[in-house]
Motif scaffolding. Sequence first.
Motif: not given
Length: 141
Positions: A52-73
Amino acid sequence: MALLWMRRTMQVGAGKPPRNTSAPPLPNEPPTRPPHRYYIGVMLGAVDASHSLSSKCRTAYASILEPYHGWLLKNTFNMVLSAVPSRDEFIARLAPGVKPKHVRRAVCFGDIHECVPLMEEVVAILQQLFEELDLEDKRKS
């Protein structure tokens, strides 16, 4: 700082994380595949019907941006990602005036395949520039 986040946003994606990040590689990812970026990952996710497009977007977010984000983001992004439209709705929004559905898909997919290599080139240039100028910021926001 704005350029850094613009590049990261373009860089997040369905492929391997960029060099010097602690994000784990994606499962079943061939080791020689070049890193795909967030927008690129979303666009390719629209073309790839295996997930699904949603799962692709979640995978995309988790692979790069998430390590730079704190709890709130992280929580904000999770809320935003739950509002990702279906693939058909996404494609309909990309080409609202094109009908019928199979023509709309063909037009969108053709444009996506034309756009992706150009975006990859821009991201590669930006990443090289950031490495040369030592502008990479690893802090969480």
